[in-house]
Write a protein that holds these residues in place. Structure first.
Motif, PDB file in Angstrom:
ATOM      1  N   THR A   1      16.463  18.229   6.478  1.00  0.00           N
ATOM      2  CA  THR A   1      15.621  18.971   5.547  1.00  0.00           C
ATOM      3  C   THR A   1      16.394  20.098   4.872  1.00  0.00           C
ATOM      4  OG1 THR A   1      14.905  20.542   7.229  1.00  0.00           O
ATOM      5  CG2 THR A   1      13.591  18.510   6.991  1.00  0.00           C
ATOM      6  N   PRO A   2      15.848  20.639   3.790  1.00  0.00           N
ATOM      7  CA  PRO A   2      16.497  21.760   3.111  1.00  0.00           C
ATOM      8  C   PRO A   2      16.701  22.982   4.009  1.00  0.00           C
ATOM      9  CG  PRO A   2      14.901  20.782   1.679  1.00  0.00           C
ATOM     10  CD  PRO A   2      14.727  20.130   3.024  1.00  0.00           C
ATOM     11  N   ILE A   3      15.860  23.160   5.009  1.00  0.00           N
ATOM     12  CA  ILE A   3      16.070  24.279   5.938  1.00  0.00           C
ATOM     13  C   ILE A   3      17.426  24.125   6.611  1.00  0.00           C
ATOM     14  CG2 ILE A   3      15.286  25.328   8.104  1.00  0.00           C
ATOM     15  CD1 ILE A   3      12.401  24.667   7.184  1.00  0.00           C
ATOM     16  N   GLU A   4      17.727  22.915   7.079  1.00  0.00           N
ATOM     17  CA  GLU A   4      19.022  22.651   7.713  1.00  0.00           C
ATOM     18  C   GLU A   4      20.168  22.779   6.708  1.00  0.00           C
ATOM     19  OE1 GLU A   4      18.449  19.252  10.931  1.00  0.00           O
ATOM     20  OE2 GLU A   4      17.201  18.917   9.147  1.00  0.00           O
TER      21      GLU A   4
ATOM     22  N   THR B   1       0.866  -1.181   0.000  1.00  0.00           N
ATOM     23  CA  THR B   1       0.000   0.000   0.000  1.00  0.00           C
ATOM     24  C   THR B   1       0.898   1.224   0.000  1.00  0.00           C
ATOM     25  OG1 THR B   1      -0.103   0.044   2.417  1.00  0.00           O
ATOM     26  CG2 THR B   1      -1.858  -1.153   1.275  1.00  0.00           C
ATOM     27  N   ILE B   2       0.422   2.272  -0.642  1.00  0.00           N
ATOM     28  CA  ILE B   2       1.205   3.498  -0.731  1.00  0.00           C
ATOM     29  C   ILE B   2       0.425   4.619  -0.048  1.00  0.00           C
ATOM     30  CG2 ILE B   2       2.233   5.207  -2.270  1.00  0.00           C
ATOM     31  CD1 ILE B   2       2.545   2.950  -4.341  1.00  0.00           C
ATOM     32  N   GLU B   3       1.074   5.248   0.894  1.00  0.00           N
ATOM     33  CA  GLU B   3       0.496   6.391   1.589  1.00  0.00           C
ATOM     34  C   GLU B   3       1.210   7.640   1.092  1.00  0.00           C
ATOM     35  OE1 GLU B   3       0.376   8.243   6.100  1.00  0.00           O
ATOM     36  OE2 GLU B   3       0.810   6.109   5.842  1.00  0.00           O
ATOM     37  N   LYS B   4       0.475   8.512   0.409  1.00  0.00           N
ATOM     38  CA  LYS B   4       1.058   9.731  -0.135  1.00  0.00           C
ATOM     39  C   LYS B   4       0.883  10.880   0.851  1.00  0.00           C
ATOM     40  CE  LYS B   4       0.199   8.370  -4.889  1.00  0.00           C
ATOM     41  NZ  LYS B   4      -0.423   8.729  -6.161  1.00  0.00           N
ATOM     42  N   ASN B   5       1.564  11.968   0.577  1.00  0.00           N
ATOM     43  CA  ASN B   5       1.466  13.192   1.395  1.00  0.00           C
ATOM     44  C   ASN B   5       1.739  12.942   2.873  1.00  0.00           C
ATOM     45  OD1 ASN B   5       0.739  14.685  -0.936  1.00  0.00           O
ATOM     46  ND2 ASN B   5      -1.365  13.949  -0.704  1.00  0.00           N
ATOM     47  N   VAL B   6       2.762  12.182   3.150  1.00  0.00           N
ATOM     48  CA  VAL B   6       3.153  11.868   4.521  1.00  0.00           C
ATOM     49  C   VAL B   6       3.740  13.119   5.168  1.00  0.00           C
ATOM     50  CG1 VAL B   6       4.825  10.538   5.880  1.00  0.00           C
ATOM     51  CG2 VAL B   6       3.551   9.445   4.031  1.00  0.00           C
TER      52      VAL B   6
ATOM     53  N   THR C   1      11.491  27.124   1.344  1.00  0.00           N
ATOM     54  CA  THR C   1      10.980  26.612   2.623  1.00  0.00           C
ATOM     55  C   THR C   1       9.454  26.622   2.676  1.00  0.00           C
ATOM     56  OG1 THR C   1      11.179  28.806   3.622  1.00  0.00           O
ATOM     57  CG2 THR C   1      13.053  27.305   3.890  1.00  0.00           C
ATOM     58  N   SER C   2       8.815  26.871   1.546  1.00  0.00           N
ATOM     59  CA  SER C   2       7.353  26.926   1.513  1.00  0.00           C
ATOM     60  C   SER C   2       6.712  25.554   1.644  1.00  0.00           C
ATOM     61  CB  SER C   2       6.885  27.552   0.198  1.00  0.00           C
ATOM     62  OG  SER C   2       7.151  26.679  -0.891  1.00  0.00           O
ATOM     63  N   GLY C   3       7.482  24.502   1.385  1.00  0.00           N
ATOM     64  CA  GLY C   3       6.946  23.148   1.419  1.00  0.00           C
ATOM     65  C   GLY C   3       6.514  22.659   0.045  1.00  0.00           C
ATOM     66  N   SER C   4       6.417  23.546  -0.919  1.00  0.00           N
ATOM     67  CA  SER C   4       5.950  23.143  -2.249  1.00  0.00           C
ATOM     68  C   SER C   4       6.985  22.326  -3.020  1.00  0.00           C
ATOM     69  CB  SER C   4       5.532  24.368  -3.061  1.00  0.00           C
ATOM     70  OG  SER C   4       6.645  25.213  -3.273  1.00  0.00           O
TER      71      SER C   4
ATOM     72  N   TYR D   1      11.508  10.604   1.121  1.00  0.00           N
ATOM     73  CA  TYR D   1      11.369  12.057   1.224  1.00  0.00           C
ATOM     74  C   TYR D   1      12.172  12.685   0.089  1.00  0.00           C
ATOM     75  CZ  TYR D   1      12.498  16.802   2.600  1.00  0.00           C
ATOM     76  OH  TYR D   1      12.670  18.158   2.589  1.00  0.00           O
ATOM     77  N   THR D   2      11.586  13.653  -0.607  1.00  0.00           N
ATOM     78  CA  THR D   2      12.280  14.310  -1.711  1.00  0.00           C
ATOM     79  C   THR D   2      12.070  15.821  -1.658  1.00  0.00           C
ATOM     80  OG1 THR D   2      11.913  12.378  -3.107  1.00  0.00           O
ATOM     81  CG2 THR D   2      12.517  14.393  -4.229  1.00  0.00           C
ATOM     82  N   TYR D   3      13.148  16.533  -1.899  1.00  0.00           N
ATOM     83  CA  TYR D   3      13.118  17.985  -2.096  1.00  0.00           C
ATOM     84  C   TYR D   3      13.706  18.240  -3.475  1.00  0.00           C
ATOM     85  CZ  TYR D   3      14.432  22.910  -1.774  1.00  0.00           C
ATOM     86  OH  TYR D   3      14.573  24.250  -2.016  1.00  0.00           O
TER      87      TYR D   3
END
Length: 192
Positions: free
Chosen positions: A35-38, A20-25, A49-52, A70-72
């Motif tokens: 994260t990119p913020i770090e 099963t695949i759970e999206k938008n985790v 840093t908007s999350g988009s 997780y992907t940025y």
């Protein structure tokens, strides 16, 4: 060859049907993810840093193993530094299975690049000292450091990090920011 193609096709179909695949985790629940913020703070670069530019999903198999991805991927713009950053945390049902997964990912990473590619991969074997298995390499593009390929296994969990777009060839990013978060990787669990 036909038998191999059929086998691969059958394996992919079976994998899709048995998970099963759970999206938008909500990836913010996982402090183990850098994260990119770090990254932006570490390198003093502008990141979205908007999350988009961020996404995360989980694949859960019926036999109990899972993958958190997780992907940025920042948009190409004058406003943000270009950066692709992906982390996958995979829990297998045994250390032997995780070891095989680690070896397979490493083989894929190290497979020869085409002669027309401007990318080279340089492995460093004395940077990471912890984990049951680890692999660390710097991606170079046109002879300049451009990203990281990093694999880390503790017990039955494999952590994979791939980045490109921005990197300084001093290895402190992996040593000081990423590796300390992986000390308790073997205890990693999905959160509801």
């Amino acid at each position: 060859m036909k038998t191999l193609n059929f086998f691969l096709y059958f394996t992919v179909i079976l994998s899709v049907l048995s998970c099963t695949i759970e999206k938008n985790v909500d990836f913010k629940k996982y402090s183990i993810l850098t994260t990119p913020i770090e990254i932006g703070e570490f390198y003093n670069i502008k990141v979205d840093t908007s999350g988009s530019s961020e996404s995360a999903f989980v694949k859960k198999w019926k036999d109990g193993h899972f993958d958190l991805t997780y992907t940025y991927d920042s948009p190409e713009s004058d406003k943000y530094s270009p950066l692709y950053y992906s982390i996958e945390i995979s829990k297998s049902n045994s250390e032997k299975e995780a070891n095989r997964k680690f070896d397979l990912i490493k083989k894929i990473i190290l497979r020869p690049r085409s002669s027309t590619s401007n990318e080279t991969v340089i492995e460093y074997d004395s940077i990471i000292l912890s984990g049951d298995q680890n692999f660390y390499a710097v991606r170079n593009w046109n002879g300049e450091p451009n990203g990281v390929l990093f694999l880390y296994r503790k017990k039955n969990i494999v952590y994979t990090l791939k980045s490109s777009g921005y990197f300084k060839n001093d290895h402190t990013f992996i040593k000081n920011l990423v590796e300390p978060k992986l000390i308790t990787l073997e205890n990693f669990r999905l959160k509801n």
